[in-house]
Design an enzyme around this catalytic site. Structure first.
Site, PDB file in Angstrom:
ATOM      1  N   ARG A 117     -12.431   3.445  25.254  1.00  0.00           N
ATOM      2  CA  ARG A 117     -11.009   3.122  25.387  1.00  0.00           C
ATOM      3  C   ARG A 117     -10.464   2.688  24.028  1.00  0.00           C
ATOM      4  O   ARG A 117     -10.997   1.762  23.414  1.00  0.00           O
ATOM      5  CB  ARG A 117     -10.829   1.985  26.418  1.00  0.00           C
ATOM      6  CG  ARG A 117      -9.426   1.496  26.504  1.00  0.00           C
ATOM      7  CD  ARG A 117      -9.190   0.452  27.596  1.00  0.00           C
ATOM      8  NE  ARG A 117      -7.824   0.005  27.446  1.00  0.00           N
ATOM      9  CZ  ARG A 117      -7.456  -1.261  27.281  1.00  0.00           C
ATOM     10  NH1 ARG A 117      -8.341  -2.242  27.308  1.00  0.00           N
ATOM     11  NH2 ARG A 117      -6.182  -1.555  27.109  1.00  0.00           N
TER      12      ARG A 117
ATOM     13  N   HIS B  68      -0.696  -0.804  22.663  1.00  0.00           N
ATOM     14  CA  HIS B  68      -1.491  -2.038  22.720  1.00  0.00           C
ATOM     15  C   HIS B  68      -0.915  -3.016  21.687  1.00  0.00           C
ATOM     16  O   HIS B  68      -1.403  -3.096  20.556  1.00  0.00           O
ATOM     17  CB  HIS B  68      -2.956  -1.718  22.418  1.00  0.00           C
ATOM     18  CG  HIS B  68      -3.933  -2.831  22.712  1.00  0.00           C
ATOM     19  ND1 HIS B  68      -5.023  -2.676  23.536  1.00  0.00           N
ATOM     20  CD2 HIS B  68      -3.990  -4.118  22.310  1.00  0.00           C
ATOM     21  CE1 HIS B  68      -5.705  -3.814  23.618  1.00  0.00           C
ATOM     22  NE2 HIS B  68      -5.106  -4.705  22.864  1.00  0.00           N
TER      23      HIS B  68
ATOM     24  N   GLU C 100      -1.645  -5.048  28.829  1.00  0.00           N
ATOM     25  CA  GLU C 100      -1.329  -6.457  29.063  1.00  0.00           C
ATOM     26  C   GLU C 100       0.121  -6.844  28.804  1.00  0.00           C
ATOM     27  O   GLU C 100       0.402  -7.776  28.033  1.00  0.00           O
ATOM     28  CB  GLU C 100      -2.228  -7.345  28.197  1.00  0.00           C
ATOM     29  CG  GLU C 100      -3.698  -7.157  28.469  1.00  0.00           C
ATOM     30  CD  GLU C 100      -4.578  -8.170  27.733  1.00  0.00           C
ATOM     31  OE1 GLU C 100      -4.103  -8.778  26.763  1.00  0.00           O
ATOM     32  OE2 GLU C 100      -5.727  -8.339  28.139  1.00  0.00           O
TER      33      GLU C 100
ATOM     34  N   ASN D  47      -8.201  -6.346  32.636  1.00  0.00           N
ATOM     35  CA  ASN D  47      -8.828  -7.024  31.503  1.00  0.00           C
ATOM     36  C   ASN D  47      -9.157  -8.427  31.988  1.00  0.00           C
ATOM     37  O   ASN D  47      -8.267  -9.243  32.190  1.00  0.00           O
ATOM     38  CB  ASN D  47      -7.862  -7.127  30.314  1.00  0.00           C
ATOM     39  CG  ASN D  47      -7.648  -5.791  29.622  1.00  0.00           C
ATOM     40  OD1 ASN D  47      -8.249  -4.784  30.003  1.00  0.00           O
ATOM     41  ND2 ASN D  47      -6.804  -5.791  28.610  1.00  0.00           N
TER      42      ASN D  47
ATOM     43  N   TYR E  92     -11.368 -11.942  31.549  1.00  0.00           N
ATOM     44  CA  TYR E  92     -12.228 -12.771  30.709  1.00  0.00           C
ATOM     45  C   TYR E  92     -12.538 -14.113  31.342  1.00  0.00           C
ATOM     46  O   TYR E  92     -13.592 -14.667  31.120  1.00  0.00           O
ATOM     47  CB  TYR E  92     -11.544 -13.038  29.354  1.00  0.00           C
ATOM     48  CG  TYR E  92     -11.444 -11.833  28.481  1.00  0.00           C
ATOM     49  CD1 TYR E  92     -12.439 -11.523  27.567  1.00  0.00           C
ATOM     50  CD2 TYR E  92     -10.336 -10.974  28.557  1.00  0.00           C
ATOM     51  CE1 TYR E  92     -12.361 -10.415  26.749  1.00  0.00           C
ATOM     52  CE2 TYR E  92     -10.245  -9.852  27.745  1.00  0.00           C
ATOM     53  CZ  TYR E  92     -11.255  -9.577  26.842  1.00  0.00           C
ATOM     54  OH  TYR E  92     -11.181  -8.471  26.042  1.00  0.00           O
TER      55      TYR E  92
ATOM     56  N   GLU F  61     -11.433  -4.277  30.133  1.00  0.00           N
ATOM     57  CA  GLU F  61     -11.929  -5.187  29.089  1.00  0.00           C
ATOM     58  C   GLU F  61     -12.675  -6.331  29.749  1.00  0.00           C
ATOM     59  O   GLU F  61     -12.219  -6.888  30.757  1.00  0.00           O
ATOM     60  CB  GLU F  61     -10.795  -5.816  28.269  1.00  0.00           C
ATOM     61  CG  GLU F  61     -10.159  -4.917  27.265  1.00  0.00           C
ATOM     62  CD  GLU F  61      -9.059  -5.620  26.457  1.00  0.00           C
ATOM     63  OE1 GLU F  61      -9.126  -6.844  26.250  1.00  0.00           O
ATOM     64  OE2 GLU F  61      -8.117  -4.913  26.046  1.00  0.00           O
TER      65      GLU F  61
HETATM   66  C1  BGC Z   1      -6.629  -8.032  24.330  1.00  0.00           C
HETATM   67  C2  BGC Z   1      -7.498  -7.698  23.139  1.00  0.00           C
HETATM   68  C3  BGC Z   1      -8.137  -8.962  22.601  1.00  0.00           C
HETATM   69  C4  BGC Z   1      -9.013  -9.542  23.691  1.00  0.00           C
HETATM   70  C5  BGC Z   1      -9.834 -10.758  23.266  1.00  0.00           C
HETATM   71  C6  BGC Z   1      -7.244  -9.041  25.279  1.00  0.00           C
HETATM   72  O1  BGC Z   1      -6.248  -9.870  25.759  1.00  0.00           O
HETATM   73  O2  BGC Z   1      -6.245  -6.860  25.007  1.00  0.00           O
HETATM   74  O3  BGC Z   1      -6.704  -7.064  22.192  1.00  0.00           O
HETATM   75  O4  BGC Z   1      -8.827  -8.767  21.404  1.00  0.00           O
HETATM   76  O5  BGC Z   1      -8.181  -9.914  24.758  1.00  0.00           O
HETATM   77  O6  BGC Z   1      -9.031 -11.854  22.990  1.00  0.00           O
END
Ligand code: BGC
Length: 514
Positions: free
Chosen positions: A101, A146, A192, A332, A334, A405
């Protein structure tokens, strides 16, 4: 007698194998067609900011303003992927991924937006990448935008704040479908939008740095109004691109198109209904804000109730643009945050999601939701990804999902050595644990079709500059040499079909990579 014994032994061995496979992570837990890849974005890796007839993006200009980026750096050179893409594609191939991607820099293709011509050098650059990927059996998954808009569109009419952006974005998307769509089968319109509009128009941390008190300290802006105007234009820009693709290209090109959201999961802080409702409200203000209109046709009722006329309405013209649904949701993911209700309890409104009348954080009243990471807002909470996926499954009728992501940042400072960075067992454990929860969600019927590690290699990490490393490959920014980290080896072994029984052990150095 003897053969009975052998049979029994074989059965035990088979059961043991079954147990090991189901109790550990293995490629076979995912269908063959599952996309396993890595992700990057143009501004974070390409460099060559003044080459190939590219114009300036809002991030070129912003990162050059004094005091904006932690280490005073910028993406002028970044990983120099612009000149090294062939080496990078080889690196990807060595991992055994079947998808990659990346994003297209708008300023390389249309340096002046729709006010100028198509830059053939830019088109050629992305053609070369796409062809190199395909020659190695890697599917290109392309993000049209992006974060990095052409500065000219910001200067001319205020970018997302103006409805003019809809025409520009539609035009740009169509150029991409025309030039690359014969080979690109996975399209993402915008990466995002929820995060860029909150950082750009609520807290003011990202360009165009507009906001108002108490959410941020900017020279101009209105944090309670502008993000919703910008989002409305963003949703309609996305919708126009989807409409163009579905009406004129999808049939002949045979691809799919979706939208990617920064998908943070929210857990109630206290075991009380106010906080449960607040967590739902936080999700609606963060994700439903975009996904409800593009999948269900309108903004969430929670938003309308609180924002009233500050939330735009979709006219019948707008609804026509929204007539096509997306083919997939890009997630995405995290981290997870606790949420506290601020309607019935007294609390300070969250900076990022305070319009939802909540306070949200990974740390509250002395409780950490999970281990901290170098990115302030990110805590390690693997179970959150399962909850996030199940939420999307229920709310959006199991629309196909891709984890576009997921990854872990490492702090990069004068005190850290290259060895520390390359022996990234924490990242291996992170990916192992998050992927295990993806498997759980899939066993519960969620239609997840792909997973992309953020990121292929260390890169320019927005406000953090080069102080955080997310890559499977280490990049030495003095020489631009790439070195595989342990996590690259781990991913390679996993993709080759090895059973990942145990989590990484700091002392077990893997050898012979590539
Ligand atoms: C973004 C990336 C970023 C990653 C880590 C995401 O919100 O799409 O561009 O590097 O988080 O912070």
């Amino acid at each position: 007698m003897e053969s009975k014994k052998t049979l029994g032994l074989a059965l035990i061995l088979q059961l043991l194998q079954l147990f090991l496979v189901s109790g550990s992570l293995h490629r076979s837990q995912f269908p063959d067609s599952f996309l396993f890849g890595t992700a990057t974005s143009a501004y974070q890796i390409e460099g060559a900011w003044l080459e190939g007839n590219k114009s300036l993006t809002i991030w070129d200009v912003f990162s050059h303003l004094p005091g904006k980026i932690t280490d005073g750096s910028n993406g002028d050179v970044a990983d120099d992927h612009y000149h090294r893409y062939l080496e990078d594609v080889k690196m990807m191939h060595s991992l055994g991924i079947n998808a990659y991607r990346f994003s297209i820099s708008w300023s390389r293709i249309l340096p002046r937006g729709r006010f100028g011509g198509i830059n053939t050098e830019g088109v050629e650059f992305y053609n070369n990448i796409i062809n190199a990927l395909l020659s190695k059996g890697i599917q290109p998954v392309v993000t049209i935008c992006h974060f990095d808009l052409p500065q000219e569109l910001q200067d001319r009419y205020g970018a997302w704040l103006s409805s003019e952006i809809q025409e520009d974005f539609g035009y740009f998307a169509e150029v991409c479908f025309k030039e690359f769509g014969d080979r690109v089968k996975y399209w993402i319109t915008i990466n995002e939008p929820n995060l860029i509009l909150k950082f750009g128009y609520v807290t003011g941390g990202y360009p165009p740095a507009r906001c108002s008190q108490p959410f941020g300290n900017c020279t101009s802006g209105d944090s309670t109004r502008e993000p919703y105007i910008a989002a409305h234009n963003c949703i309609l820009s996305h919708a126009i691109a989807v409409d163009i693709y579905k009406s004129n290209y999808q049939m002949k090109q045979g691809g799919v198109i979706g939208l990617v959201l920064n998908s943070r999961w929210y857990e109630p802080l206290r075991n009380i209904s106010d906080d449960y409702i607040a967590a739902q409200r936080a999700l609606a203000f963060d994700l439903g804000w975009f996904l409800d209109p593009v999948i269900l046709g309108d903004y969430p009722t929670e938003m309308r109730e609180i924002l009233g006329s500050k939330l735009p309405t979709f006219t019948s013209e707008d609804r026509k643009k929204l007539r096509h649904k997306i083919d997939f949701i890009g997630i995405n993911h995290y981290t997870t945050h606790y949420v506290q209700d601020c309607i019935f309890s007294h609390c300070e409104l969250d900076k990022y999601n305070g319009n939802a009348l909540v306070f949200a954080s990974g740390e509250m009243n002395g409780q950490l939701i999970g281990p901290r990471t170098p990115i302030k807002s990110m805590y390690v909470v693997p179970y959150g990804i399962e909850k996030m996926i199940m939420y999307f499954k229920e709310r959006y009728n199991n629309t196909p999902m891709y984890i576009t992501e997921n990854g872990l940042g490492q702090k990069n400072s004068n005190d850290t050595s290259k060895d520390d960075m390359v022996n990234d067992t924490d990242r291996i454990n992170f990916i192992h644990d998050y992927l295990s929860y993806v498997v759980k969600a899939m066993r519960r019927g969620a239609d997840v079709r792909g997973y992309f590690v953020w990121s292929l290699m260390d890169s320019f990490e927005w406000l953090y500059g080069y102080t955080v490393r997310f890559g499977l490959f280490y990049v030495d920014w003095a020489t631009l040499k790439r070195t595989p980290k342990l996590s690259a080896k781990w991913y390679q072994e996993f993709l080759a079909g090895q059973r990942m029984l145990q989590k990484a052990d700091k002392n077990s150095k893997t050898q012979g990579f590539m």
